[in-house]
Design a protein around this motif. Structure first.
Motif, PDB file in Angstrom:
ATOM      1  N   ASP A 139       0.828  -1.207   0.000  1.00 49.04           N
ATOM      2  CA  ASP A 139       0.000   0.000   0.000  1.00 49.04           C
ATOM      3  C   ASP A 139       0.864   1.259   0.000  1.00 49.04           C
ATOM      4  N   ILE A 140       2.012   1.181   0.673  1.00 49.92           N
ATOM      5  CA  ILE A 140       2.827   2.370   0.924  1.00 49.92           C
ATOM      6  C   ILE A 140       4.306   2.048   0.747  1.00 49.92           C
ATOM      7  N   TYR A 160       6.735  -0.009  -7.323  1.00 46.15           N
ATOM      8  CA  TYR A 160       5.527   0.038  -6.483  1.00 46.15           C
ATOM      9  C   TYR A 160       4.850   1.408  -6.568  1.00 46.15           C
ATOM     10  N   ILE A 161       5.652   2.457  -6.576  1.00 44.52           N
ATOM     11  CA  ILE A 161       5.097   3.822  -6.647  1.00 44.52           C
ATOM     12  C   ILE A 161       4.397   4.034  -7.984  1.00 44.52           C
ATOM     13  N   ARG A 162       5.009   3.568  -9.054  1.00 48.42           N
ATOM     14  CA  ARG A 162       4.376   3.690 -10.372  1.00 48.42           C
ATOM     15  C   ARG A 162       3.056   2.925 -10.425  1.00 48.42           C
ATOM     16  N   LYS A 163       2.985   1.826  -9.676  1.00 49.53           N
ATOM     17  CA  LYS A 163       1.784   0.990  -9.677  1.00 49.53           C
ATOM     18  C   LYS A 163       0.712   1.501  -8.713  1.00 49.53           C
ATOM     19  N   GLY A 164       1.026   2.608  -7.995  1.00 50.63           N
ATOM     20  CA  GLY A 164      -0.005   3.213  -7.165  1.00 50.63           C
ATOM     21  C   GLY A 164       0.262   3.245  -5.679  1.00 50.63           C
ATOM     22  N   ALA A 165       1.379   2.722  -5.217  1.00 54.24           N
ATOM     23  CA  ALA A 165       1.688   2.776  -3.785  1.00 54.24           C
ATOM     24  C   ALA A 165       1.921   4.221  -3.353  1.00 54.24           C
ATOM     25  N   LEU A 166       1.454   4.571  -2.173  1.00 58.74           N
ATOM     26  CA  LEU A 166       1.665   5.901  -1.615  1.00 58.74           C
ATOM     27  C   LEU A 166       3.150   6.094  -1.334  1.00 58.74           C
ATOM     28  N   PHE A 167       3.672   7.281  -1.622  1.00 59.78           N
ATOM     29  CA  PHE A 167       5.100   7.582  -1.500  1.00 59.78           C
ATOM     30  C   PHE A 167       5.309   8.503  -0.291  1.00 59.78           C
ATOM     31  N   LEU A 168       5.929   7.974   0.764  1.00 57.83           N
ATOM     32  CA  LEU A 168       6.209   8.734   1.984  1.00 57.83           C
ATOM     33  C   LEU A 168       7.707   8.708   2.284  1.00 57.83           C
ATOM     34  N   THR A 194      11.873  10.389  -7.545  1.00 59.08           N
ATOM     35  CA  THR A 194      10.933  11.308  -8.177  1.00 59.08           C
ATOM     36  C   THR A 194      11.234  11.453  -9.667  1.00 59.08           C
ATOM     37  N   LEU A 195      12.515  11.553 -10.014  1.00 51.29           N
ATOM     38  CA  LEU A 195      12.900  11.637 -11.422  1.00 51.29           C
ATOM     39  C   LEU A 195      12.477  10.386 -12.175  1.00 51.29           C
ATOM     40  N   SER A 196      12.533   9.254 -11.508  1.00 52.36           N
ATOM     41  CA  SER A 196      12.187   7.991 -12.154  1.00 52.36           C
ATOM     42  C   SER A 196      10.678   7.782 -12.272  1.00 52.36           C
ATOM     43  N   THR A 197       9.932   8.197 -11.244  1.00 55.15           N
ATOM     44  CA  THR A 197       8.497   7.895 -11.188  1.00 55.15           C
ATOM     45  C   THR A 197       7.580   9.063 -11.534  1.00 55.15           C
ATOM     46  N   GLY A 198       8.111  10.293 -11.400  1.00 54.27           N
ATOM     47  CA  GLY A 198       7.271  11.469 -11.584  1.00 54.27           C
ATOM     48  C   GLY A 198       6.423  11.786 -10.368  1.00 54.27           C
ATOM     49  N   LYS A 199       6.644  11.083  -9.263  1.00 57.43           N
ATOM     50  CA  LYS A 199       5.869  11.269  -8.033  1.00 57.43           C
ATOM     51  C   LYS A 199       6.722  11.921  -6.944  1.00 57.43           C
ATOM     52  N   GLU A 200       6.125  12.847  -6.209  1.00 62.02           N
ATOM     53  CA  GLU A 200       6.790  13.502  -5.083  1.00 62.02           C
ATOM     54  C   GLU A 200       6.354  12.837  -3.780  1.00 62.02           C
ATOM     55  N   PRO A 201       7.262  12.652  -2.832  1.00 59.94           N
ATOM     56  CA  PRO A 201       6.860  12.039  -1.555  1.00 59.94           C
ATOM     57  C   PRO A 201       6.249  13.059  -0.599  1.00 59.94           C
ATOM     58  N   LYS A 202       5.542  12.557   0.379  1.00 57.29           N
ATOM     59  CA  LYS A 202       5.139  13.382   1.515  1.00 57.29           C
ATOM     60  C   LYS A 202       6.162  13.151   2.618  1.00 57.29           C
ATOM     61  N   TYR A 203       6.758  14.245   3.124  1.00 58.67           N
ATOM     62  CA  TYR A 203       7.735  14.159   4.209  1.00 58.67           C
ATOM     63  C   TYR A 203       7.048  14.471   5.544  1.00 58.67           C
ATOM     64  N   VAL A 204       7.570  13.897   6.639  1.00 62.68           N
ATOM     65  CA  VAL A 204       6.941  14.133   7.948  1.00 62.68           C
ATOM     66  C   VAL A 204       7.910  14.634   9.026  1.00 62.68           C
ATOM     67  N   GLY A 205       9.212  14.570   8.808  1.00 65.07           N
ATOM     68  CA  GLY A 205      10.171  15.043   9.820  1.00 65.07           C
ATOM     69  C   GLY A 205      10.244  16.563   9.834  1.00 65.07           C
TER      70      GLY A 205
END
Length: 285
Positions: A139-140, A160-168, A194-205
């Protein structure tokens, strides 16, 4: 730049000091002058402190041992990492969801102890690198400061990210300072993904809201009475000034006075170091 009256006001209003570690309390393996005296002055003033580090590659237990070698003795409740924030974030928002972790064995152990549902890909018996099973994804995907990163881990995570997993991700630091230079940190790893998937993560620190929320919840101290202390404007100081707390810069690490002029993050006060903070705090007791 910052008058003594301003420094005293910040120290007076603070009930909890959230201390960065490397560059603030110690440098590499050497404790900074006045660091232990500062903790004593905090105690004498009826205030409290907690250590917080964005570095998610090392467990709190190892940090406790490192501080112990510097004659600073603390318990587990006095230290928090971006890994801890991520665990709380997952438990609060995605309880029971499967998580593929890019992290060191120490971070993995922390996740397991917290009951996070860690996803493990099927192991191929073929020799050499084999792409992961795309029919079975977590999932993540969570990225930490993974000093054990391999190409297989990186490829799996991107797939996994390309297939829809949430990126954190635990924190956005691009480089980690070391003796003689820097090594790539969590943010650099995420940039490649991000360069590979086109997706940005959500950071929490640091410098994000989730960190302030956890500190306030864990300690019971109101945000406006919490001061984040550190040597970086874009993480340590920004955590406070952007999220309802305070942010104080010390000049014993990365940032300089010149950096303040060009930064959109302005500290509530600047001290030469934690030693000066302690010396002023003593006069207020």
């Amino acid at each position: 730049m910052f008058e003594l009256a301003t420094k005293k006001k910040i120290l007076n209003e603070t009930e909890l000091f959230v201390l960065d570690m490397d560059g603030t309390f110690y440098l590499d393996n050497d404790i900074l002058d006045g660091a232990l005296d500062f903790l004593e002055s905090v105690k004498n003033a009826g205030k409290d402190f907690i250590f917080f580090t964005n570095n998610s590659s090392t467990s709190p237990a190892l940090y406790i041992e490192k501080l112990k070698r510097m004659n600073c003795h603390i318990n587990r409740d006095k230290i928090m990492t971006s890994g801890d924030v991520m665990i709380r974030f997952l438990d609060t928002n995605y309880k029971g969801k499967s998580v593929y972790l890019l992290g060191t064995p120490a971070l993995q152990e922390s996740f397991e102890e917290a009951g996070i549902n860690l996803f493990k890909p099927e192991v191929s018996e073929k020799e050499g690198f084999v792409p992961c099973d795309t029919a079975n994804i977590p999932d993540i995907v969570v990225v930490g400061f993974d000093k054990t990163l391999t190409y297989e881990k990186l490829t799996n995570a991107c797939t996994y990210i390309r297939k829809g997993a949430l990126f954190l991700a635990t924190h956005l630091d691009i480089n980690c300072p070391m003796k003689g230079g820097f090594i790539p940190d969590c943010g650099a790893m995420c940039a490649a993904m991000t360069l590979s998937t086109g997706k940005e993560p959500k950071y929490v620190g640091k410098p994000f809201k989730e960190t302030v929320d956890m500190v306030a919840s864990f300690t019971g101290v109101a945000k406006e009475k919490i001061t984040f202390v550190g040597d970086r404007l874009y993480t340590d100081v920004a955590t406070g000034v952007k999220n309802g707390a305070k942010g104080v810069l010390v000049l014993t690490g990365e940032a300089t006075l010149r950096d303040i002029e060009t930064s959109d993050v302005k500290p509530d006060a600047v001290f030469e170091g934690i030693k000066e903070m302690g010396e002023i705090l003593i006069t207020l007791s």
